[in-house]
Design a protein around this motif. Sequence first.
Motif, PDB file in Angstrom:
ATOM      1  N   LEU A  22       0.891  -1.149   0.185  1.00 18.46           N
ATOM      2  CA  LEU A  22      -0.074  -0.011   0.046  1.00 18.46           C
ATOM      3  C   LEU A  22       0.984   1.159  -0.076  1.00 18.46           C
ATOM      4  N   LEU A  23       1.817   1.295   0.714  1.00 18.10           N
ATOM      5  CA  LEU A  23       2.927   2.267   0.832  1.00 18.10           C
ATOM      6  C   LEU A  23       3.449   2.598  -0.656  1.00 18.10           C
TER       7      LEU A  23
ATOM      8  N   LYS B  95      -4.231  15.823   4.604  1.00 23.38           N
ATOM      9  CA  LYS B  95      -2.892  15.711   4.736  1.00 23.38           C
ATOM     10  C   LYS B  95      -2.302  15.445   6.239  1.00 23.38           C
ATOM     11  N   ALA B  96      -3.322  16.025   7.113  1.00 22.20           N
ATOM     12  CA  ALA B  96      -2.827  16.201   8.436  1.00 22.20           C
ATOM     13  C   ALA B  96      -2.683  14.486   8.889  1.00 22.20           C
ATOM     14  N   ALA B  97      -4.041  13.915   8.531  1.00 23.37           N
ATOM     15  CA  ALA B  97      -4.131  12.475   9.084  1.00 23.37           C
ATOM     16  C   ALA B  97      -3.078  11.771   8.384  1.00 23.37           C
ATOM     17  N   LEU B  98      -2.531  11.825   7.219  1.00 27.05           N
ATOM     18  CA  LEU B  98      -1.519  11.129   6.312  1.00 27.05           C
ATOM     19  C   LEU B  98      -0.115  11.312   6.973  1.00 27.05           C
ATOM     20  N   LYS B  99       0.006  12.594   7.293  1.00 29.61           N
ATOM     21  CA  LYS B  99       1.249  13.052   8.103  1.00 29.61           C
ATOM     22  C   LYS B  99       1.208  12.361   9.537  1.00 29.61           C
ATOM     23  N   GLN B 100       0.227  12.311  10.203  1.00 33.16           N
ATOM     24  CA  GLN B 100       0.220  11.625  11.691  1.00 33.16           C
ATOM     25  C   GLN B 100       0.428  10.041  11.454  1.00 33.16           C
ATOM     26  N   THR B 101      -0.233   9.553  10.335  1.00 29.04           N
ATOM     27  CA  THR B 101       0.171   8.069  10.119  1.00 29.04           C
ATOM     28  C   THR B 101       1.577   7.805   9.616  1.00 29.04           C
ATOM     29  N   LEU B 102       2.192   8.564   9.091  1.00 26.66           N
ATOM     30  CA  LEU B 102       3.255   8.348   8.606  1.00 26.66           C
ATOM     31  C   LEU B 102       4.451   8.564   9.884  1.00 26.66           C
ATOM     32  N   ASN B 103       3.998   9.426  10.562  1.00 28.61           N
ATOM     33  CA  ASN B 103       5.219   9.584  11.754  1.00 28.61           C
ATOM     34  C   ASN B 103       5.012   8.471  12.731  1.00 28.61           C
ATOM     35  N   TYR B 104       3.563   7.949  13.004  1.00 26.90           N
ATOM     36  CA  TYR B 104       3.256   6.890  13.638  1.00 26.90           C
ATOM     37  C   TYR B 104       4.155   5.758  13.098  1.00 26.90           C
ATOM     38  N   LEU B 105       3.965   5.418  11.801  1.00 24.93           N
ATOM     39  CA  LEU B 105       4.690   4.115  11.132  1.00 24.93           C
ATOM     40  C   LEU B 105       6.180   4.156  11.363  1.00 24.93           C
TER      41      LEU B 105
ATOM     42  N   LEU C  98       9.988   4.595   2.496  1.00 26.97           N
ATOM     43  CA  LEU C  98       8.850   5.162   1.746  1.00 26.97           C
ATOM     44  C   LEU C  98       8.094   6.115   2.771  1.00 26.97           C
ATOM     45  N   CYS C  99       8.106   5.746   4.053  1.00 27.04           N
ATOM     46  CA  CYS C  99       7.241   6.666   5.071  1.00 27.04           C
ATOM     47  C   CYS C  99       8.261   8.025   4.965  1.00 27.04           C
ATOM     48  N   SER C 100       9.432   7.837   5.157  1.00 29.17           N
ATOM     49  CA  SER C 100      10.397   9.211   5.456  1.00 29.17           C
ATOM     50  C   SER C 100      10.244  10.004   4.074  1.00 29.17           C
ATOM     51  N   ASP C 101      10.319   9.340   2.671  1.00 36.52           N
ATOM     52  CA  ASP C 101      10.131  10.089   1.541  1.00 36.52           C
ATOM     53  C   ASP C 101       8.917  10.870   1.625  1.00 36.52           C
TER      54      ASP C 101
ATOM     55  N   ALA D  90       7.957  15.027   1.576  1.00 35.19           N
ATOM     56  CA  ALA D  90       7.104  15.410   0.455  1.00 35.19           C
ATOM     57  C   ALA D  90       6.052  16.389   0.989  1.00 35.19           C
ATOM     58  N   ILE D  91       5.583  16.060   2.118  1.00 38.94           N
ATOM     59  CA  ILE D  91       4.306  16.774   2.547  1.00 38.94           C
ATOM     60  C   ILE D  91       4.824  17.922   3.097  1.00 38.94           C
ATOM     61  N   GLY D  92       6.052  17.999   4.066  1.00 35.07           N
ATOM     62  CA  GLY D  92       6.431  19.389   4.520  1.00 35.07           C
ATOM     63  C   GLY D  92       5.683  19.831   5.482  1.00 35.07           C
TER      64      GLY D  92
END
Length: 307
Positions: A19-20, A36-46, A69-72, A76-78
């Motif tokens: 999925l990533l 974007k907020a939820a996606l950034k929070q999920t990426l930080n958690y992962l 992938l999560c770090s990239d 990109a979101i910034g």
Amino acid sequence: CWLLWQQMFGKHLNNSVTLLEHIHDNWNIVIKTANKAALKQTLNYLMVTLTPSSGKTKMKENQRRALELCSDMNHAIGSPLKGALKLALLVMLVVSAAYVLHDVKEFGSFQASRTGRIYSSFLQHESVVQLYDTAKVYGAAVHKHGMTHVPLLMEYIYAICNSVCSTLALFAVFLQTNFNYLIENKDEIAKQMKAAAVDAGERGYGLIKSLATPENMEWAETTAFKYMELCKEYWSWALEHMVQAAAAGQASAVAFYGSAQEFVINNFINDPVTLDRLKEWLLTFSTFVQETAVHFYNTARNATLAN
């Protein structure tokens, strides 16, 4: 949905990596529709979940790929404040430039303006003078240290140049040796080339002789006649369509000329151009420009509100 993914991530790591990768490959589409907020929070958690607690812990290949992938994507979101900060800095720069220009224009020169006096007092401040003296001292030390190592650097450059020259000299010797060999053995080389040419000619003649059988010649003749008939048929078809295209083009040109002539006669000869007609044309054009500008403004405003 995001919370459920966070809970099920550890048990379904391979599916999460797939999925990533899908999100990463279609990033330009996903970033426009996703939260974007939820996606950034999920990426930080992962990222926190995937990061090993100690440096000695060995990561698996799928864990390393998921972390990359999560770090990239997180990079990109910034930050959401980055755009606002840039805009604020730009506004501050424009306001400061306008203030300085107004100040210089009011007092007549930069030295007499308030900005010039502030700048002069800043340069004469004790801390600034001390900082300038310190920078000057360190600059002189760096210059002295650099001049100390310049001879060593020149020796390195000299050694590199000598190595390059030696290589070029060896290559020149190699070329000269082979050229001398060609000159000394030119007769033998010519005999070998002649023998090779004769052998190639004999082999080519044998190949042509084996192909030039009555059956092959008859097949070639039949094929050539079929090709000529086919070319003749297509040439007739192309010529017919070219005549039709020329006739259609001529009719279109005559019709366009008649329409243009009628337009000029109706709009400029029968009905002369007056000031009222010019005003009407200008009003129509300005209305068109205004409607177009309003349309583009509304489009840009809706896009900004959507993001």
